[in-house]
Design a protein around this motif. Sequence first.
Motif, PDB file in Angstrom:
ATOM      1  N   ALA A 127       0.845  -1.204   0.000  1.00 32.98           N
ATOM      2  CA  ALA A 127       0.000   0.000   0.000  1.00 32.98           C
ATOM      3  C   ALA A 127       0.872   1.243   0.000  1.00 32.98           C
ATOM      4  O   ALA A 127       1.986   1.243   0.530  1.00 32.98           O
ATOM      5  CB  ALA A 127      -0.930   0.019   1.209  1.00 32.98           C
ATOM      6  N   LEU A 128       0.350   2.295  -0.616  1.00 30.44           N
ATOM      7  CA  LEU A 128       1.005   3.600  -0.611  1.00 30.44           C
ATOM      8  C   LEU A 128      -0.028   4.636  -0.154  1.00 30.44           C
ATOM      9  O   LEU A 128      -1.000   4.899  -0.859  1.00 30.44           O
ATOM     10  CB  LEU A 128       1.535   3.969  -1.997  1.00 30.44           C
ATOM     11  CG  LEU A 128       2.174   5.351  -2.116  1.00 30.44           C
ATOM     12  CD1 LEU A 128       3.463   5.414  -1.284  1.00 30.44           C
ATOM     13  CD2 LEU A 128       2.465   5.704  -3.569  1.00 30.44           C
ATOM     14  N   CYS A 129       0.179   5.208   1.032  1.00 34.14           N
ATOM     15  CA  CYS A 129      -0.726   6.221   1.565  1.00 34.14           C
ATOM     16  C   CYS A 129      -0.300   7.596   1.041  1.00 34.14           C
ATOM     17  O   CYS A 129       0.873   7.960   1.160  1.00 34.14           O
ATOM     18  CB  CYS A 129      -0.690   6.234   3.093  1.00 34.14           C
ATOM     19  SG  CYS A 129      -1.160   4.668   3.855  1.00 34.14           S
ATOM     20  N   VAL A 130      -1.254   8.324   0.488  1.00 37.27           N
ATOM     21  CA  VAL A 130      -0.999   9.676  -0.007  1.00 37.27           C
ATOM     22  C   VAL A 130      -1.769  10.651   0.874  1.00 37.27           C
ATOM     23  O   VAL A 130      -2.994  10.718   0.833  1.00 37.27           O
ATOM     24  CB  VAL A 130      -1.428   9.833  -1.478  1.00 37.27           C
ATOM     25  CG1 VAL A 130      -1.124  11.244  -1.968  1.00 37.27           C
ATOM     26  CG2 VAL A 130      -0.713   8.800  -2.356  1.00 37.27           C
ATOM     27  N   MET A 131      -1.036  11.405   1.679  1.00 34.87           N
ATOM     28  CA  MET A 131      -1.619  12.318   2.669  1.00 34.87           C
ATOM     29  C   MET A 131      -1.728  13.720   2.070  1.00 34.87           C
ATOM     30  O   MET A 131      -0.745  14.276   1.581  1.00 34.87           O
ATOM     31  CB  MET A 131      -0.724  12.329   3.919  1.00 34.87           C
ATOM     32  CG  MET A 131      -1.087  13.348   4.961  1.00 34.87           C
ATOM     33  SD  MET A 131       0.166  13.353   6.287  1.00 34.87           S
ATOM     34  CE  MET A 131      -0.399  14.734   7.286  1.00 34.87           C
ATOM     35  N   THR A 132      -2.924  14.297   2.098  1.00 36.20           N
ATOM     36  CA  THR A 132      -3.117  15.663   1.629  1.00 36.20           C
ATOM     37  C   THR A 132      -2.740  16.646   2.737  1.00 36.20           C
ATOM     38  O   THR A 132      -2.679  16.264   3.912  1.00 36.20           O
ATOM     39  CB  THR A 132      -4.574  15.893   1.202  1.00 36.20           C
ATOM     40  OG1 THR A 132      -5.437  15.650   2.321  1.00 36.20           O
ATOM     41  CG2 THR A 132      -4.952  14.957   0.059  1.00 36.20           C
ATOM     42  N   PRO A 133      -2.496  17.925   2.405  1.00 38.77           N
ATOM     43  CA  PRO A 133      -1.970  18.851   3.429  1.00 38.77           C
ATOM     44  C   PRO A 133      -2.953  19.131   4.568  1.00 38.77           C
ATOM     45  O   PRO A 133      -4.159  19.249   4.372  1.00 38.77           O
ATOM     46  CB  PRO A 133      -1.701  20.132   2.630  1.00 38.77           C
ATOM     47  CG  PRO A 133      -1.521  19.680   1.231  1.00 38.77           C
ATOM     48  CD  PRO A 133      -2.465  18.529   1.064  1.00 38.77           C
ATOM     49  N   THR A 134      -2.400  19.236   5.764  1.00 37.48           N
ATOM     50  CA  THR A 134      -3.095  19.774   6.922  1.00 37.48           C
ATOM     51  C   THR A 134      -2.199  20.848   7.525  1.00 37.48           C
ATOM     52  O   THR A 134      -1.006  20.907   7.226  1.00 37.48           O
ATOM     53  CB  THR A 134      -3.416  18.689   7.963  1.00 37.48           C
ATOM     54  OG1 THR A 134      -4.171  19.262   9.047  1.00 37.48           O
ATOM     55  CG2 THR A 134      -2.165  18.046   8.522  1.00 37.48           C
ATOM     56  N   VAL A 135      -2.772  21.711   8.354  1.00 37.70           N
ATOM     57  CA  VAL A 135      -2.022  22.851   8.886  1.00 37.70           C
ATOM     58  C   VAL A 135      -2.198  22.921  10.402  1.00 37.70           C
ATOM     59  O   VAL A 135      -3.190  22.434  10.953  1.00 37.70           O
ATOM     60  CB  VAL A 135      -2.480  24.181   8.249  1.00 37.70           C
ATOM     61  CG1 VAL A 135      -2.103  24.236   6.785  1.00 37.70           C
ATOM     62  CG2 VAL A 135      -3.983  24.380   8.420  1.00 37.70           C
ATOM     63  N   GLY A 136      -1.231  23.532  11.076  1.00 38.89           N
ATOM     64  CA  GLY A 136      -1.300  23.666  12.523  1.00 38.89           C
ATOM     65  C   GLY A 136      -0.464  24.820  13.026  1.00 38.89           C
ATOM     66  O   GLY A 136       0.345  25.389  12.290  1.00 38.89           O
TER      67      GLY A 136
END
Length: 241
Positions: free
Chosen positions: A189-198
């Motif tokens: 599997a390859l997880c593709v994480m979209t941007p989050t901000v903090g």
Amino acid sequence: MHNGIVARTAATAAALGISAALTFTTPAAAAPEPTPGEAALIALTEQTAGDPAARPGVDALRSYHDIVAASEISDVSLYAPFVYAAPTFGCGSNGVITTTFAAGTSNGPSSNLHGVPGTLTFHATPRHSGIPQASGIVVAWININNGRAGLDTLSDVTEFGTPSLSRTVNSGPGTVLASMWGTITYPGALCVMTPTVGLFTVPDAPAAAPVPVPDAAVPPPAPAPAPQSAPAAPGQPAPAP
């Protein structure tokens, strides 16, 4: 009649000349100096100019910076998660779309006894079972107080050599804004994480306690007398000096 036209023409030309002189001699207002946060964003934008994969993350960070600047936010708790769990594609057992939780730990004596004050550790936790094989998670961060910025991969590893999905950065003390995105490779599997901000507040090292200075008015204690030998009992030889 002719003299009147000449006079009016001369007056108009003189007025235009004065106006032109004022236009060319009045100095233009200087552009305001960028804030430390704006300067850090400019540096990140230049750093990622040739990297299309980084553009969404840097753009998200820029938008978040504008929101924070407009809201005049200046402080948060020492430990704060990112604003929302990042939608993640390509892995997970509950469907095509899962989430990845991101967090940041401000290091210092009050929050992490083993951390270096003035640093910030980022973490990512995908909702996928198994041990990650490779980390392509990236964090872009700026310190809006001192102007520091960075683009770092969460490349730390565990004691077994597998990705820990974490990274400590030397942000310095202040308010740090960050965005996180990228990929995590799992077996099959390859997880593709979209941007989050903090947003995080990083404390500085506490001031060292002052060394007490002895009071000169108090005399030092007198030295203790040297021990004396006990007298010899009758009939016994005296001890050697």
